[in-house]
Enzyme design. Structure first.
Site, short mmCIF file in Angstrom:
data_model
loop_
_atom_site.label_atom_id
_atom_site.label_comp_id
_atom_site.label_asym_id
_atom_site.label_seq_id
_atom_site.Cartn_x
_atom_site.Cartn_y
_atom_site.Cartn_z
CD GLU A 1 25.74 33.60 43.32
OE1 GLU A 1 26.52 34.55 43.13
OE2 GLU A 1 25.57 32.68 42.51
CG HIS B 1 29.30 33.25 41.10
ND1 HIS B 1 28.10 33.89 40.92
CD2 HIS B 1 29.85 33.20 39.86
CE1 HIS B 1 27.94 34.22 39.66
NE2 HIS B 1 29.00 33.80 38.99
CB ILE B 2 35.21 30.35 42.23
CG1 ILE B 2 34.91 28.86 42.49
CG2 ILE B 2 35.14 31.15 43.53
CD1 ILE B 2 36.02 28.13 43.23
CB ALA C 1 24.59 29.16 34.02
NE ARG C 2 24.86 35.75 36.40
CZ ARG C 2 26.14 35.65 36.03
NH1 ARG C 2 26.79 34.52 36.19
NH2 ARG C 2 26.78 36.69 35.52
CG PHE D 1 25.34 23.59 22.25
CD1 PHE D 1 25.85 22.82 23.28
CD2 PHE D 1 25.73 23.28 20.95
CE1 PHE D 1 26.72 21.76 23.02
CE2 PHE D 1 26.59 22.23 20.68
CZ PHE D 1 27.09 21.47 21.73
N GLY D 2 25.87 27.90 23.78
CA GLY D 2 26.70 29.03 23.34
C GLY D 2 28.16 28.66 23.52
NE ARG D 3 30.72 33.78 23.82
CZ ARG D 3 30.23 34.95 23.40
NH1 ARG D 3 30.72 35.52 22.34
NH2 ARG D 3 29.28 35.56 24.07
CB ILE D 4 30.27 28.60 28.55
CG1 ILE D 4 31.01 29.95 28.68
CG2 ILE D 4 30.62 27.70 29.74
CD1 ILE D 4 30.55 30.82 29.85
#
Ligand code: GLV
Length: 318
Positions: free
Chosen positions: A266, A284-285, A236-237, A153-156
Protein backbone atom coordinates in the site's frame (compact mmCIF):
# COMPACT_ATOMS: atom_id res chain seq x y z
CA UNK A 1 9.88 14.99 34.24
CA UNK A 2 7.29 16.83 32.08
CA UNK A 3 5.20 14.50 29.98
CA UNK A 4 5.42 14.83 26.22
CA UNK A 5 4.09 12.84 23.32
CA UNK A 6 4.46 12.72 19.57
CA UNK A 7 1.36 12.17 17.47
CA UNK A 8 2.74 10.96 14.17
CA UNK A 9 -0.17 12.01 11.97
CA UNK A 10 -3.61 13.58 12.50
CA UNK A 11 -6.01 12.65 15.29
CA UNK A 12 -9.70 13.28 15.79
CA UNK A 13 -10.37 16.55 17.66
CA UNK A 14 -12.49 14.61 20.20
CA UNK A 15 -9.46 12.51 21.14
CA UNK A 16 -7.11 15.51 21.25
CA UNK A 17 -9.29 17.22 23.85
CA UNK A 18 -8.66 14.30 26.24
CA UNK A 19 -4.99 15.22 26.54
CA UNK A 20 -4.44 17.26 29.71
CA UNK A 21 -2.73 20.65 29.51
CA UNK A 22 0.36 19.46 31.36
CA UNK A 23 1.20 17.06 28.53
CA UNK A 24 3.23 18.60 25.72
CA UNK A 25 1.97 17.48 22.34
CA UNK A 26 3.96 17.45 19.12
CA UNK A 27 1.36 16.80 16.43
CA UNK A 28 2.21 16.16 12.81
CA UNK A 29 -0.75 17.93 11.29
CA UNK A 30 0.30 17.14 7.73
CA UNK A 31 -1.52 14.79 5.39
CA UNK A 32 1.64 12.75 4.91
CA UNK A 33 3.30 10.34 7.30
CA UNK A 34 6.63 11.42 8.80
CA UNK A 35 9.68 9.92 7.12
CA UNK A 36 11.56 7.42 9.31
CA UNK A 37 14.26 10.08 9.98
CA UNK A 38 11.67 12.74 10.90
CA UNK A 39 9.87 10.29 13.16
CA UNK A 40 13.08 9.42 14.99
CA UNK A 41 14.16 13.01 15.36
CA UNK A 42 10.76 14.34 16.51
CA UNK A 43 10.43 11.45 18.97
CA UNK A 44 13.59 12.51 20.83
CA UNK A 45 12.73 13.53 24.39
CA UNK A 46 9.17 12.13 24.18
CA UNK A 47 7.79 9.46 26.48
CA UNK A 48 4.81 8.55 24.31
CA UNK A 49 4.14 7.95 20.64
CA UNK A 50 0.67 7.74 19.11
CA UNK A 51 1.16 6.29 15.66
CA UNK A 52 -0.54 4.69 12.70
CA UNK A 53 0.04 1.63 10.55
CA UNK A 54 2.02 3.66 8.03
CA UNK A 55 4.72 4.26 10.68
CA UNK A 56 7.44 1.63 10.95
CA UNK A 57 8.31 1.28 14.61
CA UNK A 58 11.54 -0.68 14.55
CA UNK A 59 14.26 -1.26 17.11
CA UNK A 60 15.91 2.05 16.24
CA UNK A 61 12.72 3.99 17.00
CA UNK A 62 12.11 1.95 20.14
CA UNK A 63 15.64 2.75 21.37
CA UNK A 64 14.60 6.41 21.87
CA UNK A 65 15.73 7.21 25.43
CA UNK A 66 12.79 7.71 27.81
CA UNK A 67 10.19 6.23 25.44
CA UNK A 68 7.57 4.39 27.49
CA UNK A 69 4.65 3.69 25.20
CA UNK A 70 3.81 3.21 21.54
CA UNK A 71 0.09 3.49 21.01
CA UNK A 72 -0.98 2.28 17.58
CA UNK A 73 -4.29 3.53 16.19
CA UNK A 74 -5.20 0.14 14.70
CA UNK A 75 -5.95 -3.36 15.83
CA UNK A 76 -3.15 -4.78 13.65
CA UNK A 77 0.40 -4.05 14.79
CA UNK A 78 2.62 -5.64 12.16
CA UNK A 79 4.22 -2.19 11.73
CA UNK A 80 5.76 -2.50 15.22
CA UNK A 81 8.64 -4.71 16.33
CA UNK A 82 6.79 -5.98 19.41
CA UNK A 83 9.67 -8.27 20.49
CA UNK A 84 12.10 -5.32 20.47
CA UNK A 85 9.60 -3.21 22.43
CA UNK A 86 9.34 -5.93 25.05
CA UNK A 87 13.11 -6.17 25.29
CA UNK A 88 13.36 -2.43 25.76
CA UNK A 89 10.48 -2.20 28.23
CA UNK A 90 8.30 -0.08 25.93
CA UNK A 91 4.57 -0.84 26.19
CA UNK A 92 2.79 -1.37 22.87
CA UNK A 93 -0.97 -0.87 22.63
CA UNK A 94 -3.52 -1.29 19.86
CA UNK A 95 -7.24 -0.56 19.41
CA UNK A 96 -9.18 -3.85 19.44
CA UNK A 97 -12.92 -4.22 20.09
CA UNK A 98 -13.93 -0.67 19.12
CA UNK A 99 -13.53 -1.49 15.43
CA UNK A 100 -14.77 -5.08 15.36
CA UNK A 101 -18.32 -4.50 14.15
CA UNK A 102 -17.40 -1.74 11.69
CA UNK A 103 -14.70 -3.89 10.11
CA UNK A 104 -17.09 -6.85 9.91
CA UNK A 105 -19.66 -4.58 8.25
CA UNK A 106 -17.09 -3.65 5.65
CA UNK A 107 -16.00 -7.22 4.94
CA UNK A 108 -19.68 -7.82 4.16
CA UNK A 109 -19.81 -4.65 2.08
CA UNK A 110 -17.01 -6.01 -0.09
CA UNK A 111 -18.59 -9.45 -0.22
CA UNK A 112 -21.95 -8.11 -1.33
CA UNK A 113 -20.53 -5.52 -3.71
CA UNK A 114 -18.38 -8.16 -5.36
CA UNK A 115 -21.07 -10.84 -5.56
CA UNK A 116 -23.66 -8.45 -6.99
CA UNK A 117 -21.21 -6.42 -9.12
CA UNK A 118 -22.23 -3.11 -7.60
CA UNK A 119 -19.19 -1.18 -8.80
CA UNK A 120 -19.64 -2.33 -12.40
CA UNK A 121 -23.36 -1.54 -12.10
CA UNK A 122 -22.64 1.97 -10.84
CA UNK A 123 -20.23 2.63 -13.72
CA UNK A 124 -22.77 1.30 -16.20
CA UNK A 125 -25.62 3.37 -14.75
CA UNK A 126 -23.57 6.56 -15.03
CA UNK A 127 -22.14 5.79 -18.46
CA UNK A 128 -25.21 6.47 -20.58
CA UNK A 129 -25.21 2.85 -21.85
CA UNK A 130 -28.41 2.06 -19.93
CA UNK A 131 -31.08 2.46 -22.53
CA UNK A 132 -33.60 -0.17 -21.41
CA UNK A 133 -34.15 -2.88 -18.80
CA UNK A 134 -32.29 -6.01 -19.83
CA UNK A 135 -33.00 -9.41 -18.34
CA UNK A 136 -29.39 -10.58 -18.72
CA UNK A 137 -27.71 -7.45 -17.45
CA UNK A 138 -24.91 -7.81 -14.86
CA UNK A 139 -25.75 -11.18 -13.45
CA UNK A 140 -24.00 -11.79 -10.18
CA UNK A 141 -23.96 -14.55 -7.58
CA UNK A 142 -26.47 -15.21 -4.83
CA UNK A 143 -25.22 -14.73 -1.32
CA UNK A 144 -28.09 -16.19 0.71
CA UNK A 145 -27.99 -19.90 1.34
CA UNK A 146 -24.33 -20.22 0.33
CA UNK A 147 -21.28 -21.28 2.35
CA UNK A 148 -19.13 -18.68 4.05
CA UNK A 149 -15.55 -19.65 4.93
CA UNK A 150 -13.88 -17.52 7.59
CA UNK A 151 -10.11 -17.83 7.99
CA UNK A 152 -9.10 -16.34 11.35
CA UNK A 153 -11.83 -16.70 13.93
CA UNK A 154 -10.93 -13.93 16.35
CA UNK A 155 -13.18 -11.02 17.20
CA UNK A 156 -13.60 -9.75 13.63
CA UNK A 157 -13.90 -13.18 12.02
CA UNK A 158 -16.62 -14.11 14.50
CA UNK A 159 -18.47 -10.83 13.91
CA UNK A 160 -18.40 -11.56 10.18
CA UNK A 161 -19.72 -15.08 10.82
CA UNK A 162 -22.53 -13.74 13.04
CA UNK A 163 -23.87 -11.68 10.15
CA UNK A 164 -24.13 -14.80 7.95
CA UNK A 165 -27.07 -16.01 10.01
CA UNK A 166 -29.34 -13.42 8.43
CA UNK A 167 -28.40 -14.74 4.99
CA UNK A 168 -29.17 -18.30 5.98
CA UNK A 169 -25.63 -19.38 5.20
CA UNK A 170 -23.54 -22.33 6.29
CA UNK A 171 -20.42 -21.12 8.12
CA UNK A 172 -17.07 -22.89 8.03
CA UNK A 173 -14.08 -21.52 9.88
CA UNK A 174 -10.41 -22.20 10.24
CA UNK A 175 -7.91 -20.89 12.76
CA UNK A 176 -4.88 -22.17 14.65
CA UNK A 177 -7.24 -22.87 17.56
CA UNK A 178 -10.79 -24.10 17.70
CA UNK A 179 -13.21 -21.85 19.57
CA UNK A 180 -15.35 -23.27 22.38
CA UNK A 181 -18.33 -25.48 21.53
CA UNK A 182 -20.59 -22.72 22.91
CA UNK A 183 -19.26 -20.19 20.42
CA UNK A 184 -19.45 -22.71 17.58
CA UNK A 185 -23.08 -23.38 18.50
CA UNK A 186 -23.94 -19.69 18.88
CA UNK A 187 -22.49 -18.88 15.46
CA UNK A 188 -23.54 -22.14 13.88
CA UNK A 189 -19.94 -22.47 12.70
CA UNK A 190 -18.08 -25.65 11.81
CA UNK A 191 -14.34 -26.00 12.27
CA UNK A 192 -12.52 -27.42 9.24
CA UNK A 193 -8.94 -27.53 8.00
CA UNK A 194 -7.92 -24.80 5.62
CA UNK A 195 -7.91 -26.97 2.48
CA UNK A 196 -11.48 -28.10 3.20
CA UNK A 197 -12.61 -24.54 3.81
CA UNK A 198 -11.07 -23.37 0.53
CA UNK A 199 -12.60 -26.30 -1.33
CA UNK A 200 -16.13 -25.92 0.05
CA UNK A 201 -16.68 -22.20 0.64
CA UNK A 202 -18.45 -19.94 -1.85
CA UNK A 203 -17.03 -16.90 -0.07
CA UNK A 204 -13.66 -16.96 1.67
CA UNK A 205 -12.99 -14.05 4.01
CA UNK A 206 -9.65 -13.43 5.74
CA UNK A 207 -9.34 -12.20 9.33
CA UNK A 208 -5.92 -13.31 10.56
CA UNK A 209 -3.16 -11.05 11.83
CA UNK A 210 -0.22 -10.62 9.49
CA UNK A 211 2.83 -12.54 10.70
CA UNK A 212 5.56 -14.71 9.21
CA UNK A 213 3.07 -17.60 9.48
CA UNK A 214 0.27 -15.87 7.60
CA UNK A 215 2.27 -14.09 4.88
CA UNK A 216 1.02 -15.44 1.53
CA UNK A 217 -1.35 -17.78 3.33
CA UNK A 218 -3.40 -17.42 0.18
CA UNK A 219 -0.94 -18.30 -2.55
CA UNK A 220 -1.28 -19.98 -5.93
CA UNK A 221 -1.89 -23.38 -4.37
CA UNK A 222 -4.63 -22.02 -2.09
CA UNK A 223 -6.29 -20.15 -4.94
CA UNK A 224 -6.24 -23.25 -7.12
CA UNK A 225 -7.88 -25.11 -4.24
CA UNK A 226 -10.93 -22.80 -4.28
CA UNK A 227 -14.14 -23.18 -6.27
CA UNK A 228 -14.16 -21.57 -9.71
CA UNK A 229 -17.23 -19.66 -8.57
CA UNK A 230 -15.66 -18.55 -5.27
CA UNK A 231 -15.18 -14.98 -4.12
CA UNK A 232 -12.23 -13.98 -1.92
CA UNK A 233 -12.53 -11.08 0.54
CA UNK A 234 -9.51 -9.53 2.24
CA UNK A 235 -10.06 -6.78 4.81
CA UNK A 236 -7.17 -7.93 7.02
CA UNK A 237 -3.66 -7.24 5.63
CA UNK A 238 -2.47 -7.25 2.02
CA UNK A 239 0.55 -9.55 2.34
CA UNK A 240 -1.69 -12.40 3.55
CA UNK A 241 -2.50 -12.83 -0.15
CA UNK A 242 0.07 -13.31 -2.90
CA UNK A 243 -1.22 -10.47 -5.07
CA UNK A 244 0.52 -11.60 -8.27
CA UNK A 245 -1.03 -15.06 -7.91
CA UNK A 246 -4.41 -13.49 -7.17
CA UNK A 247 -4.24 -11.33 -10.29
CA UNK A 248 -3.57 -14.46 -12.34
CA UNK A 249 -6.35 -16.35 -10.60
CA UNK A 250 -8.82 -13.56 -11.38
CA UNK A 251 -7.67 -13.13 -14.96
CA UNK A 252 -7.61 -16.84 -15.74
CA UNK A 253 -10.83 -17.46 -13.75
CA UNK A 254 -9.49 -19.98 -11.24
CA UNK A 255 -11.84 -18.08 -8.91
CA UNK A 256 -14.71 -15.76 -9.82
CA UNK A 257 -13.89 -12.51 -8.08
CA UNK A 258 -12.29 -10.72 -5.12
CA UNK A 259 -13.11 -7.84 -2.80
CA UNK A 260 -9.99 -6.20 -1.44
CA UNK A 261 -9.51 -3.46 1.14
CA UNK A 262 -5.81 -4.11 1.63
CA UNK A 263 -2.81 -4.62 -0.63
CA UNK A 264 0.70 -6.00 -0.43
CA UNK A 265 2.50 -2.69 -0.91
CA UNK A 266 0.00 0.00 0.00
CA UNK A 267 -0.72 2.42 -1.47
CA UNK A 268 0.52 0.62 -4.59
CA UNK A 269 -1.86 -1.84 -6.17
CA UNK A 270 -0.51 -4.67 -8.29
CA UNK A 271 -0.77 -3.32 -11.86
CA UNK A 272 -2.34 -6.56 -13.09
CA UNK A 273 -5.28 -6.10 -10.72
CA UNK A 274 -6.16 -2.65 -12.01
CA UNK A 275 -7.72 -3.57 -15.37
CA UNK A 276 -9.79 -6.45 -13.97
CA UNK A 277 -13.54 -5.94 -13.58
CA UNK A 278 -13.97 -8.94 -11.27
CA UNK A 279 -12.24 -7.22 -8.37
CA UNK A 280 -13.71 -4.55 -6.11
CA UNK A 281 -11.06 -2.46 -4.37
CA UNK A 282 -11.05 0.01 -1.50
CA UNK A 283 -8.15 2.04 -0.04
CA UNK A 284 -7.86 0.32 3.37
CA UNK A 285 -11.00 1.80 4.91
CA UNK A 286 -12.62 -1.16 6.67
CA UNK A 287 -12.72 0.56 10.05
CA UNK A 288 -13.33 4.01 8.61
CA UNK A 289 -16.72 4.98 9.96
CA UNK A 290 -16.85 8.32 11.73
CA UNK A 291 -17.88 6.75 15.03
CA UNK A 292 -15.21 4.05 14.92
CA UNK A 293 -12.34 6.30 13.89
CA UNK A 294 -13.21 8.60 16.82
CA UNK A 295 -13.38 5.58 19.15
CA UNK A 296 -10.03 4.26 17.89
CA UNK A 297 -8.23 7.55 18.38
CA UNK A 298 -9.85 8.04 21.79
CA UNK A 299 -8.68 4.59 22.90
CA UNK A 300 -5.18 5.27 21.56
CA UNK A 301 -4.97 8.48 23.59
CA UNK A 302 -6.31 6.74 26.71
CA UNK A 303 -3.74 3.96 26.33
CA UNK A 304 -0.90 6.43 25.95
CA UNK A 305 -1.98 8.59 28.91
CA UNK A 306 -2.50 5.57 31.16
CA UNK A 307 1.08 4.38 30.64
CA UNK A 308 2.49 7.90 31.09
CA UNK A 309 0.58 8.07 34.40
CA UNK A 310 2.20 4.83 35.51
CA UNK A 311 -1.03 2.86 35.12
CA UNK A 312 -1.74 -0.26 33.08
CA UNK A 313 -2.65 0.28 29.44
CA UNK A 314 -6.29 -0.46 28.59
CA UNK A 315 -5.47 -2.63 25.60
CA UNK A 316 -1.81 -3.67 25.58
CA UNK A 317 -0.51 -5.95 22.87
CA UNK A 318 0.59 -9.09 24.63
C1 GLV B 1 -6.49 -1.36 10.39
O1 GLV B 1 -6.08 -1.87 9.42
C2 GLV B 1 -6.35 -1.93 11.71
O2 GLV B 1 -5.53 -2.84 11.89
O3 GLV B 1 -7.03 -1.45 12.61
Amino acid sequence: MPKSILISRGLSPEALTLIPKDVTVDLNGHELALSPQELRSRLRGKAGLICQITDTIDDEVLATPGLKVVSNIAVGYNNIDVAAAKRRGVTVTNTPDVLTETTADFAWTLLMATARRVVEADRYARSGQWTSWKWDLLWGADVHGKTLGVIGFGRIGRAVARRAHGFNMRVLYHDTHRVSPDVERELNATYVDQATLLRDADFVTLHVLLSADTQHLIDERALRGMKKTAILVNAARGPIVDEAALARALREKWIAAAGLDVFEEEPKIHPELLPLTNVVMAPHIASASLETRVAMSTLAVQNCLAVLDGKAALTPVS
